[in-house]
Design an enzyme around this catalytic site. Structure first.
Site, PDB file in Angstrom:
ATOM      1  N   GLN A  23      40.498-103.031  42.362  1.00 55.51           N
ATOM      2  CA  GLN A  23      39.264-103.439  41.684  1.00 55.51           C
ATOM      3  C   GLN A  23      39.504-104.156  40.366  1.00 55.51           C
ATOM      4  OE1 GLN A  23      37.815 -99.290  41.528  1.00 55.51           O
ATOM      5  NE2 GLN A  23      37.191 -99.699  39.428  1.00 55.51           N
TER       6      GLN A  23
ATOM      7  N   GLY B  82      27.968 -92.240  38.800  1.00 56.26           N
ATOM      8  CA  GLY B  82      27.157 -92.399  37.603  1.00 56.26           C
ATOM      9  C   GLY B  82      26.293 -93.658  37.649  1.00 56.26           C
TER      10      GLY B  82
ATOM     11  N   HIS C 291      32.066 -88.032  32.947  1.00 55.04           N
ATOM     12  CA  HIS C 291      32.663 -87.493  34.176  1.00 55.04           C
ATOM     13  C   HIS C 291      32.313 -86.009  34.334  1.00 55.04           C
ATOM     14  CE1 HIS C 291      35.703 -90.766  33.128  1.00 55.04           C
ATOM     15  NE2 HIS C 291      35.330 -91.121  34.347  1.00 55.04           N
TER      16      HIS C 291
ATOM     17  N   HIS D  82      35.910 -87.872  30.454  1.00 52.14           N
ATOM     18  CA  HIS D  82      35.090 -87.634  29.265  1.00 52.14           C
ATOM     19  C   HIS D  82      33.823 -86.898  29.694  1.00 52.14           C
ATOM     20  CE1 HIS D  82      32.806 -91.021  30.775  1.00 52.14           C
ATOM     21  NE2 HIS D  82      33.862 -91.808  30.685  1.00 52.14           N
TER      22      HIS D  82
ATOM     23  N   ARG E  61      36.796 -96.893  28.426  1.00 51.43           N
ATOM     24  CA  ARG E  61      37.168 -98.097  27.673  1.00 51.43           C
ATOM     25  C   ARG E  61      36.714 -98.033  26.216  1.00 51.43           C
ATOM     26  NH1 ARG E  61      36.362-100.833  32.989  1.00 51.43           N
ATOM     27  NH2 ARG E  61      38.396-101.661  33.549  1.00 51.43           N
TER      28      ARG E  61
ATOM     29  N   MET F  10      38.661 -92.624  37.713  1.00 50.15           N
ATOM     30  CA  MET F  10      39.935 -93.273  37.376  1.00 50.15           C
ATOM     31  C   MET F  10      40.640 -92.505  36.260  1.00 50.15           C
ATOM     32  SD  MET F  10      39.495 -97.275  38.084  1.00 50.15           S
ATOM     33  CE  MET F  10      38.735 -97.783  36.579  1.00 50.15           C
TER      34      MET F  10
ATOM     35  N   CYS G  56      29.084 -93.305  27.195  1.00 47.86           N
ATOM     36  CA  CYS G  56      30.478 -92.838  27.243  1.00 47.86           C
ATOM     37  C   CYS G  56      31.238 -93.661  28.278  1.00 47.86           C
ATOM     38  CB  CYS G  56      30.538 -91.371  27.648  1.00 47.86           C
ATOM     39  SG  CYS G  56      29.718 -90.295  26.487  1.00 47.86           S
TER      40      CYS G  56
HETATM   41  P1  AMP Z   1      35.400 -94.245  36.153  1.00 47.97           P
HETATM   42  O1  AMP Z   1      36.446 -93.208  35.930  1.00 47.97           O
HETATM   43  O2  AMP Z   1      35.059 -95.027  34.932  1.00 47.97           O
HETATM   44  O3  AMP Z   1      35.650 -95.090  37.374  1.00 47.97           O
HETATM   45  O4  AMP Z   1      34.065 -93.444  36.471  1.00 47.97           O
HETATM   46  C1  AMP Z   1      34.012 -92.472  37.480  1.00 47.97           C
HETATM   47  C2  AMP Z   1      32.577 -92.093  37.728  1.00 47.97           C
HETATM   48  O5  AMP Z   1      32.018 -91.577  36.510  1.00 47.97           O
HETATM   49  C3  AMP Z   1      31.704 -93.282  38.141  1.00 47.97           C
HETATM   50  O6  AMP Z   1      30.787 -92.849  39.138  1.00 47.97           O
HETATM   51  C4  AMP Z   1      31.005 -93.636  36.862  1.00 47.97           C
HETATM   52  O7  AMP Z   1      29.756 -94.264  37.058  1.00 47.97           O
HETATM   53  C5  AMP Z   1      30.823 -92.269  36.237  1.00 47.97           C
HETATM   54  N1  AMP Z   1      30.637 -92.404  34.783  1.00 47.97           N
HETATM   55  C6  AMP Z   1      31.431 -93.046  33.900  1.00 47.97           C
HETATM   56  N2  AMP Z   1      30.907 -93.014  32.657  1.00 47.97           N
HETATM   57  C7  AMP Z   1      29.733 -92.330  32.762  1.00 47.97           C
HETATM   58  C8  AMP Z   1      28.697 -91.971  31.851  1.00 47.97           C
HETATM   59  N3  AMP Z   1      28.761 -92.303  30.554  1.00 47.97           N
HETATM   60  N4  AMP Z   1      27.649 -91.275  32.308  1.00 47.97           N
HETATM   61  C9  AMP Z   1      27.566 -90.939  33.621  1.00 47.97           C
HETATM   62  N5  AMP Z   1      28.494 -91.256  34.538  1.00 47.97           N
HETATM   63  C10 AMP Z   1      29.559 -91.942  34.129  1.00 47.97           C
END
Ligand code: AMP
Length: 282
Positions: free
Chosen positions: A41, A134, A17, A14, A174, A10, A171
């Protein structure tokens, strides 16, 4: 090496990702990253409108990490409106009820149908060989693994470990909602998970005792409002009363908590390493 690796995100990228992207880069020939804040979502009262967007930085990071394609659809191009909430006038992919009974689904009942629907759309568009997710979002991962298996989706899902800040805080995009003080306080969540793990490694297998140990650590920070602490089977997400009842004596201990307006989640796979048959120190 004709393979395509896909990392759905999204945005507000960081190091968490980046770890997924690095792994995709190492394992596949063409790396595709999507950046899409998925309205399906989010519930209408959640942070869809203020979700942090840092497109220029994200694109720079993707270039630095050697990403081949950054896919940045807008809601309209995916047949969606830019309004938070499930669009029940359109086709949805819904998880089985057993996977959305507990954990985050209790407070976010429509969230995972929003995730499975958008991930299905993205997988159909990108058609990757491998997709990287993740472990941070453990319930999401278990649901997507079940979806791929049960709907015969032709992709290999690759779970990636949680990346943490030096304090232990997982990480997350948010985290930037947190004030400096809250950021320090938020580290208690990982300390709580570690406290339970230490007990398990000392041979404690009783689920309630492990949850209680984590809860006590969380209570050290009065500002932390715990939403849940649950011990579940990592795949079925069913509650584990006892680590011993799982063949691998491994359980997923997951926490969701609020600090001020910010909702944080974290988890740890815990194993009763010193447990011996017929003996419980719980
Ligand atoms: P998001 O952008 O938050 O939807 O996350 C995108 C992908 O990055 C998802 O598969 C998350 O599980 C993964 N992700 C987010 N934060 C972390 C983290 N701290 N460590 C590993 N994977 C992460």
């Amino acid at each position: 090496l004709g393979s395509v690796g896909f990392v759905p995100t999204m945005g507000n990228l960081h190091v968490g990702h980046a770890s997924l992207i690095d792994r995709a880069r190492a394992e596949t020939a063409t790396v595709v990253v999507s950046i899409f804040v998925n309205p399906l979502q989010f519930a209408p009262h959640e942070d869809f409108q203020r979700y942090p967007q840092t497109r220029t930085n994200d694109l720079q990071l993707c270039a630095k990490l050697g990403v081949d394609v950054v896919f940045t659809p807008d809601p309209q191009s995916l047949g969606l409106t830019a309004q938070a909430g499930l669009d029940t006038d359109r086709f949805l992919v819904s998880p089985p009820s057993s996977l959305v009974q507990g954990l985050c689904a209790r407070s976010r009942p429509t969230h995972f149908a929003g995730v499975t629907t958008i991930v299905t759309k993205l997988l159909n568009i990108v058609q990757p060989d491998r997709a990287y997710f993740g472990q941070k979002d453990a319930q999401q991962l278990a649901i997507l693994q079940a979806m791929v298996e049960q709907l015969n989706v032709p992709v290999t899902l690759c779970p990636c470990p949680i990346v943490r800040e030096a304090s232990g805080l997982a990480c997350s995009s948010r985290n930037q909602y947190l004030s400096d003080i809250e950021r320090t306080q938020a580290a208690v969540i990982y300390q709580a998970l570690q406290a339970a793990q230490a007990l398990a490694q000392a041979g404690v297998v009783d689920g309630a005792a492990l949850i209680d140990a984590a809860a006590q650590v969380c209570h050290q920070v009065t500002a932390l409002n715990v939403e849940y602490i649950e011990l579940v089977d990592p795949q079925s997400l069913q509650p584990l009363l006892n680590l011993q009842s799982n063949p691998k004596t491994t359980g997923l201990l997951a926490i969701a908590a609020r600090l001020g307006q910010t909702r944080l989640i974290d988890n740890l796979l815990i194993t009763a390493v010193n447990y011996r048959c017929g003996e419980s120190k719980a």
